[in-house]
Design an enzyme around this catalytic site. Structure first.
Site, PDB file in Angstrom:
ATOM      1  N   ARG B 306      15.894   4.863 -54.011  1.00 52.56           N
ATOM      2  CA  ARG B 306      14.879   5.693 -54.672  1.00 52.56           C
ATOM      3  C   ARG B 306      15.500   6.935 -55.306  1.00 52.56           C
ATOM      4  O   ARG B 306      15.129   7.324 -56.412  1.00 52.56           O
ATOM      5  CB  ARG B 306      13.780   6.064 -53.661  1.00 52.56           C
ATOM      6  N   HIS B 449       9.511   0.521 -60.338  1.00 49.96           N
ATOM      7  CA  HIS B 449      10.315  -0.193 -59.339  1.00 49.96           C
ATOM      8  C   HIS B 449      10.741   0.695 -58.163  1.00 49.96           C
ATOM      9  O   HIS B 449      10.631   1.900 -58.225  1.00 49.96           O
ATOM     10  CB  HIS B 449      11.518  -0.904 -59.980  1.00 49.96           C
ATOM     11  N   GLU B 450      11.159   0.048 -57.104  1.00 51.72           N
ATOM     12  CA  GLU B 450      11.547   0.736 -55.849  1.00 51.72           C
ATOM     13  C   GLU B 450      10.404   1.590 -55.303  1.00 51.72           C
ATOM     14  O   GLU B 450      10.634   2.692 -54.786  1.00 51.72           O
ATOM     15  CB  GLU B 450      12.801   1.595 -56.062  1.00 51.72           C
ATOM     16  N   GLY B 451       9.195   1.072 -55.375  1.00 49.53           N
ATOM     17  CA  GLY B 451       8.028   1.830 -54.918  1.00 49.53           C
ATOM     18  C   GLY B 451       7.387   2.533 -56.090  1.00 49.53           C
ATOM     19  O   GLY B 451       7.964   3.475 -56.635  1.00 49.53           O
TER      20      GLY B 451
END
Lengths: 599, 599
Positions: B306, B449-451
């Site tokens: 993140r 992406h990635e949360g």
């Protein structure tokens, strides 16, 4: 996609329940019309947009126009097929006089109907709407001969039109254009120069292309006061109603854009000698109206074009909103915040509050912007057909003030709507398997063309709210004030919104006075973009209050949705104007004091 | 473009003048390092990024990966050439232990150095940084055999790595993954399932691809508590240090994205029988660590990932900022607001206040975000190498709170910076002749992406600020409070900023308490995205105050620029948090009460 590109239900609400468009049929110009004829046009356009325009929207994006070795343009065939259907239906002439073969539709109805095409396929529809704008300008300012020779075939869908303003070195600053127009003995002109960013500047979609070109007649005043306007056809008429030799207008290149790819965007040379009409180089042009008044004519059309850009942004925002609502209703993911059982079935995305926030924000943006666009379009009708000259003048004045907002606010916030539509789709929204990423790319153009965001800010703060001793802003305040009074009388939520709106409006008026109090234009205008944005939010809050009043007393999902979107705008959006007005009131000099070397 | 992708001057300021990165060399892990070795790495990366990565960035975008009929992936050759150079230089191993052939670089230096590659070519660099993250996770939680077999060749640049979390039906909700891992008698597993959005999921860039795959072992707990983590190589080792037969991992399709096109993004089948390792279908995998702890291992890496996404967003924002500054310095257009002489020469764009506003906003966003990213990276070093266990724990706690902001804030505001970079370029910025439109498309991935942005909001408000009885938020407040005290002591503008920051921070703490006061998670979390954004602005205001203090007493353009950008942030940006906190304080239910049928 089977999701509609616009909401007919919303259009019906705005046109009939709010703006009382049927009332326009009492005006002589529209007396042949009725709600039935308006509905018929709306139905026709929705159907044609869905069947002829929407299906090739993605294909057109994936296969952008190319220039063949012979200098012609290759487009996918569906573009011409769709535009031929549009032209044959007489839609180019929708707003024009019956004497020109037109339908004499009110502008507000035409804009609503045409928004279906913009939402279904922004790129393909642009060819048609550029032609409408071009024809409108020639009718307003051109000679009967120009109308007969060029406007009639445009209205029949046989010729298309363009607007040639920018040059490679002169975009926002039209004072610096260098295209020259040399007068000829026969009363025509020969043009020489290069025009940039010309949408629809070349193609094989129509029999001819009618360029409206800004150029300077040698010996005229410097700057914008020396700009004249010319009709320059791609192919010269043969004098017998047909087409003759090629004019000296040459496609030099196509611009390759992030979005809006289906519309050719061109670099055009005028008079470079590629063609030799009459045996010599120079693009043959015909003066529109009087010399040196070209920019004022063009601005007549530019105001329409700016509202048209607003509609383009709105339409793209609306199409994305509807697709993301549909996606959120059908795609399942995760569980409610208070459901800790991993074996329970996943819920539709729309059950998550943050997804509803993203959908409500889109709804507030696109429906608010559409309402403003239609309100402004009805002002055009008021201006053109009001039986009282004072009413007409008031419409013109209010339209002048609202135009920079009607252009910029949708361009900013309906683009944001498209970003939220992507976000609702998650990773899928970032792929070209769905439509929303294209809408986002297409929409990014709108804060740039027909006057950038910054130019709109200068127009609003530097011109529109100060002209005629501030009469425009006073009229806007009076108009909003009338809504506030009605809302207070209505009570309930509307009365609460009225107080918030009234307070924001008073702040805006006060800020405007403060900015101009000491007459330092550099300081006053330093944050004109911020002023534009604050004023835009206040105007849209007013438009939402108008919708709440129009929905008062009505029950059902549609009206509940309107009320909730208004609530959203007053809770989440209008307060954003507060810090902006604080900044403006402080006469902040941060950007003025910033030196180039410090970056 | 000859414009640099990042500013070495700014990196020097942040690393050496602000964060005192040289001080880390007193720690045993970094004792072989010095400012000279850090500078050498920064110089090497800047040079390699400029020469090997930047030149094919546009080409890679215009020629996205395709799948050949035989199932292999075709990429432009420059991608492999660049990554080979990167690998041969030992950069994959930059942060790793010397025992693994690594350089033992501090994370903060590695992030700064690697940002050059992200800024020069986001797509190509992703292959390398995914590999770093993968290797890091196996080192942290995997067996020595997995490290020897898979990590060593990754660190040598011979194998690349991926993270396989999402499935077509399960993205944000990993509880719902259905990929199964059946235990085998030899201690390995056979995996069956489909993974979606796998970046770098297939290609011919490396000898092998090491997938880290989340899957469920049958019989385990439901939901996230039953998720385990596996190493699943594309090609199985032959047991003698070489490569043997193909594992049953099959590329099903490539996703076609709006941006970030040079990174293959794949749909992968595991165990569909396309390949038959050991004579039968099923993808051979090896458990990492213990069963059912996969998600916690992955989250160890996800926090890094993140922050990495934050750096990707920052790098793209920074590159666009520098290009738009350069454009604004050289492109001329129009005149000063008070110059009415149309014959005077046009001025550079940078002379217009509104253009400087757009540049200052970009500067405030990208330099603020870069500073936060490096601050967080130094917290990783503190966590890993602090001599005092309490210091390490504090670093971990602060990092936990800041991570959702370090991911989401750059993803939102450096994307906005890219939009402003386009706007500064005008119509040219919308074309593919310039780089900024690509940066904007590339950057739009980062809020997803990635949360997603929404997931980061839930993480911050639902977990990070309430965990350990609110210890994380208290530590953040204490840390910011220390800066406030120093700034008050410094006086001048810094003291004024300190008052504004202190006031905003107190509001944030109060709002957090109010949101959780009655324990209704649905109401508390309804506007968690708004909370995330308000907290983000307050954190970045703090980071700007830190920079002002670091620049105190220093003269020259660079430092004046820092001070002016800080002023911009406090005047134009921090006040935006006010209405957001008002909304949160009101426990607004607009989105909660909205019904799906009302859209």
């Amino acid at each position: 996609m089977t999701t509609p590109a616009l909401s007919r239900r919303d259009l019906d609400f705005l046109l009939y329940e709010w703006l009382d468009v049927t009332g326009l049929t009492t005006r002589p110009r529209f007396e042949e019309h009725s709600k039935d004829t308006f509905d018929a046009v709306l139905d026709l356009c929705a159907d044609m947009a869905t069947k002829q325009f929407a299906p090739h929207n993605k294909k057109s994006d994936a296969n952008e126009p190319t220039m063949r070795p012979d200098g012609t343009v290759e487009l996918i065939p569906e573009v011409k097929e769709a535009l031929d259907v549009f032209g044959r239906a007489g839609l180019v002439a929708g707003q024009f006089d019956e004497s020109l073969g037109g339908m004499q539709l009110p502008t507000v109805v035409a804009r609503a109907a045409f928004a279906w095409f913009q939402a279904a396929n922004a790129s393909t529809s642009s060819y048609a709407f550029l032609t409408v704008g071009n024809a409108n300008l020639i009718v307003a300012h051109g000679s009967q001969e120009l109308i007969d020779t060029y406007v009639r075939p445009m209205l029949e869908g046989r010729y298309f039109g363009t607007m040639c303003l920018s040059e490679p070195q002169a975009g926002s600053s039209l004072a610096d254009i260098t295209t020259r127009a040399e007068p000829q003995e026969d009363g025509s002109y020969r043009l020489t120069g290069t025009k940039m960013w010309i949408s629809g500047g070349d193609h094989e979609l129509s029999e001819n292309i009618v360029h409206l070109v800004l150029a300077k007649i040698p010996g005229g005043p410097a700057g914008v006061k020396g700009i004249s306007l010319f009709v320059v056809p791609k192919v010269l008429p043969d004098g017998e109603g047909g087409l003759g030799e090629r004019n000296d207008v040459t496609l030099v290149g196509l611009n390759h854009k992030m979005g809006n790819r289906g519309t050719t965007n061109t670099l055009l040379n005028f008079g470079d000698g590629t063609h030799t009409p009459g045996g010599r180089a120079g693009a043959v042009g015909h003066l529109v109206g009087e010399p040196n008044k070209g920019l004022s004519y063009m601005f007549h059309m530019m105001n329409e074009a700016r509202i048209g850009v607003g509609f383009l942004a709105i339409s793209l925002g609306y199409a994305g909103y509807l697709q993301s609502v549909e996606y959120a209703r059908t795609r399942t993911q995760g569980r409610a915040a208070d459901d800790k059982d991993p074996t329970s079935p996943p819920v539709p995305l729309i059950r998550h509050a943050d997804v509803r926030r993203m959908l409500l924000a889109q709804k507030a943006y696109v429906e608010g912007a559409l309402a403003l666009g239609l309100y402004c379009s009805k002002l055009v009708d008021e201006q053109d057909t009001a039986t009282d000259a004072a009413d007409s003048a008031r419409a013109t004045l209010l339209l002048d003030v609202l135009t920079p907002i009607a252009k910029s606010w949708p361009s900013q916030w309906c683009l944001e709507a498209n970003s939220l539509a992507i976000q609702v789709h998650g990773g899928y929204g970032y792929t070209r398997d769905y439509d929303v990423e294209q809408f986002y790319r297409d929409n990014r153009l709108n804060p740039i063309h027909e006057g950038t965001h910054g130019v709109q800010g200068l127009d609003l703060l530097g011109r529109k709210v100060v002209m005629q001793g501030g009469a425009g802003l006073a009229l806007l305040a009076e108009t909003i004030g009338a809504t506030v009074e009605r809302a207070r009388a209505a009570g309930g939520d509307a009365a609460g919104y009225a107080d918030e709106l009234s307070s924001a409006l008073q702040r805006l008026v006060g800020t405007t006075q403060r900015l101009w109090a000491d007459g330092d234009a550099a300081v006053a205008l330093a944050n004109s973009s911020i002023y534009l944005e604050a004023a835009g939010h206040i105007v849209i809050a007013w438009i939402w209050l108008e919708q709440v009043l129009a929905a008062a007393g009505a029950d059902g999902d549609f009206y509940e949705g309107k009320r909730q979107a208004a609530r959203f705008f007053y809770r989440y959006e209008l307060p954003k104007a507060g810090p902006q007005l604080d900044l403006l009131d402080s006469l902040d000099r941060t950007t003025l004091d910033m030196e180039a070397a410090w970056f």
